[in-house]
Design an enzyme around this catalytic site. Structure first.
Site, mmCIF file in Angstrom:
data_model
loop_
_atom_site.group_PDB
_atom_site.id
_atom_site.type_symbol
_atom_site.label_atom_id
_atom_site.label_comp_id
_atom_site.label_asym_id
_atom_site.label_seq_id
_atom_site.Cartn_x
_atom_site.Cartn_y
_atom_site.Cartn_z
ATOM 1 N N HIS A 1 0.817 -1.206 0.000
ATOM 2 C CA HIS A 1 0.000 0.000 0.000
ATOM 3 C C HIS A 1 0.860 1.269 0.000
ATOM 4 O O HIS A 1 1.659 1.490 0.886
ATOM 5 C CB HIS A 1 -0.903 -0.026 1.240
ATOM 6 N N SER B 1 -4.574 7.480 10.517
ATOM 7 C CA SER B 1 -3.641 8.381 9.831
ATOM 8 C C SER B 1 -2.295 8.404 10.541
ATOM 9 O O SER B 1 -2.248 8.370 11.774
ATOM 10 C CB SER B 1 -4.236 9.797 9.799
ATOM 11 N N TYR C 1 -13.756 1.076 1.332
ATOM 12 C CA TYR C 1 -13.745 1.061 2.803
ATOM 13 C C TYR C 1 -14.899 0.251 3.375
ATOM 14 O O TYR C 1 -15.896 0.009 2.708
ATOM 15 C CB TYR C 1 -13.827 2.496 3.336
ATOM 16 N N SER D 1 16.846 3.724 -3.562
ATOM 17 C CA SER D 1 17.423 4.189 -2.300
ATOM 18 C C SER D 1 16.702 5.451 -1.845
ATOM 19 O O SER D 1 16.396 6.327 -2.656
ATOM 20 C CB SER D 1 18.916 4.488 -2.476
#
Length: 613
Positions: free
Chosen positions: A26, A186, A411, A547
């Site tokens: 995600h 969050s 959701y 990186s």
């Protein structure tokens, strides 16, 4: 579908729909355009084949590598609390849940991290799987870089430590930081504030007195979003490292898996002894367009909208058709903005057939959940699965939710949270009884595993596969053009001869469209930072584009011209010495009436010296 098809052609019946789980780590900062349902294709300007192919090929390659390196091993589980890393971004919704239920928990987010440690029979470390409920939105929607956000940074830190001296993605140790019930969670722990006035906008509508909802945004703990990503990622890494190091509870026992396809638009739910409920055809509410405090929406939409707006209703009904009375009634109190379940042009807008899947390894149960559960939704689901196992004689199951698995269905809120229609409720696409339906379905899978009757589970209706070949609004890449007397890869702006650690080394090159390289990968990176080795006289690659200390910026110019800038943010741990930056790309030539041709090139900066402070 593509992954399972390729696995079948390579391995026959070894890896199948029922025993392969695809769980999205995600991020909101990666290439889109790989999902077959129209609503997702709209946002990505259609199907982007290089995105799709890269994902499918990468997944298959990782399974191939795992298959070739399979060995006998041992699993250990550990759990612990992660502090100072999350807030609930819809606390008003959470407060709608019964007080008696809320009182059983010390927080409105799940702070527990679960780590599964893997070693071979000789104790050699192989890797870990970690589950934790946090949204990877430390990088906000102003970010145009491709990156893996906070969970990706945690994975990067762990793998860099265990695969010392190797580039990201190289080395045998794998540290996977997977999603869990993160729907209302969050990482932007400073909370929501009006970006124009600085005052808090932690209210039911996430609304600012001046500027409205689009001014209400949450910020992370750092000085900027990259710094915030690193702080949160480091918190996750340090807790995972501690849990991994101390893991001593061994997971033993048989491995089971159960999988079904379900038509989520038509599930009847037994709510109690006398009442049933039903899921709905998919639809998104008005608050979906408001976005969240982690990424606000557009125009004048606000969270918590319980009524439609005549202006938008008129426009959208003309464009997409008015929702049927049945759909409107089914979704109440959600005012429907996008009636996705009743539109099928050019393809269906949302999935109807959804995967539910459950794995057990001894006393560990992994729930492959096809969406983003809120905190309380996840707690209810875990509890239901645990009690289902207990009712059939299997005590003490550790139930872990792996979010965003197999297919994406937005959701899933609790029934109570749904009533106030913040973003998460408006994005609960199958209506107010969605969670109850999933609980019922996963109880069925748990029962089948506990009673050893998985073979009797109906497969369910297989989802359609749309052969989308040419649906894209992404403009064709123009042939690349270098400036007069220059060639691709030539340096336009040189590095400085000397840098101290903590400074940024950068070089700008004559560029070509990076999309050319997506299917012509002679090298797997757009850039390298290389150190000169005195003893061997060779250049050694120390960093690439994966990186976290490097950045690659491509700037489109006029009529096929472009520039590529490479930055290296020199970390304090850098060894002093001589370094150079290289840039890699492909330029496109379009002969008349012939297929396009692509040519690899590279550019190299001057040598520069890095010294300690």
């Amino acid at each position: 579908v593509r992954v399972i098809k390729q696995l079948k052609s390579k391995y026959g019946e070894l890896y199948r729909q029922d025993n392969v789980m695809l769980s999205g780590t995600h991020t909101h900062s990666a290439p889109a355009g790989y999902f077959q349902y129209t609503i997702f294709l709209i946002t990505s300007k259609g199907l982007i084949k290089p995105s799709l192919n890269a994902l499918v090929n990468g997944i298959i390659k990782s399974i191939d590598i795992a298959h070739q390196n399979m060995k006998k091993g041992r699993l250990f589980i550990n759990k612990g609390l992660v502090e100072n890393s999350q807030i609930n971004r819809s606390p008003y919704s959470y407060l709608q849940n019964p007080e008696s239920e809320r009182n059983r928990y010390s927080s409105n987010t799940d702070k527990e991290m679960v780590v599964l440690k893997m070693v071979d029979v000789n104790g050699q470390e192989l890797g870990l799987l970690s589950w934790f409920a946090i949204h990877p939105v430390s990088m906000n929607n102003t970010n145009h870089l491709v990156n893996s956000d906070n969970v990706g940074y945690a994975s990067y830190l762990f793998e860099q430590e265990k695969n010392k001296g190797l580039l990201p993605g190289e080395g045998s140790f794998v540290a996977a930081f997977a999603s869990s019930n993160l729907g209302d969670v969050s990482p932007n722990i400073k909370g929501p504030h009006c970006i124009n006035t600085g005052e808090s906008c932690d209210n039911p509508n996430s609304y600012c007195p001046v500027g409205g909802a689009k001014m209400c945004m949450a910020a992370g703990p750092g000085s900027d979003m990259i710094n915030s990503t690193k702080i949160i990622g480091q918190n996750l890494y340090l807790k995972a490292k501690e849990l991994y190091t101390l893991a001593s509870q061994e997971v033993t026992g048989p491995l089971h898996s159960a999988h079904q396809w379900v038509n989520m638009t038509d599930v009847t739910v037994q709510l109690n002894a006398t009442h049933t409920g039903k899921t709905c055809k998919p639809a998104l509410g008005y608050s979906f367009a408001a976005g969240t405090i982690d990424g606000v929406g557009f125009l004048n939409f606000t969270q918590g909208s319980l009524e439609g707006q005549p202006f938008w209703e008129t426009i959208l009904n003309q464009l997409l058709g008015e929702p049927s009375n049945e759909t409107k009634e089914c979704h109440k109190p959600k005012p429907i903005l996008l009636n996705t379940g009743e539109i099928s042009l050019p393809y269906p807008w949302h999935p109807e057939i959804v995967d539910v899947q459950l794995f057990t390894i001894g006393s560990l149960s992994i729930v492959a959940f096809p969406g983003e559960l809120t905190t309380m939704s996840g707690r209810r689901l875990r509890e239901a699965i645990k009690s289902e196992f207990e009712s059939h004689g299997t005590q003490g199951m550790n139930v872990v939710i792996a979010g965003l698995c197999n297919v994406y269905t937005h959701y899933i809120t609790t029934y109570e949270e749904y009533q106030v229609q913040r973003y998460e409720g408006a994005s609960t696409i199958y209506g107010p009884h969605t969670l109850s339906a999933y609980i019922q379905l996963f109880r069925g899978l748990a029962k089948a595993i506990a009673t050893n009757t998985v073979q009797d589970l109906p497969n369910g209706p297989e989802p359609p596969f749309f052969n989308i070949t040419n649906m894209t609004l992404l403009p064709v890449v123009l042939p690349d053009v270098a400036p007069v007397s220059k060639t691709f890869g030539d340096v336009l702006q040189e590095v400085q001869p000397l840098y101290r650690v903590g400074e940024v080394a950068e070089a700008t090159f004559v560029g070509a469209n990076p999309r050319n390289s997506a299917q012509n990968t002679t090298l797997k990176t757009f850039l390298t930072v290389e150190k000169y080795e005195n003893i061997s006289g060779n250049w050694h690659v120390t960093y690439n584009d994966a990186s976290w200390d490097t950045r690659f910026y491509w700037t489109k110019g006029f009529l096929g011209r472009s520039k590529a800038k490479v930055e290296w943010h020199i970390p304090s741990s850098t060894e002093p010495g001589l370094y150079r930056i290289q840039y890699f790309g492909h330029y496109k030539v379009q002969p008349i009436l012939k297929p396009a041709q692509f040519y690899a090139f590279n550019g190299t900066s001057s040598v520069f010296q890095v010294v300690k402070l």
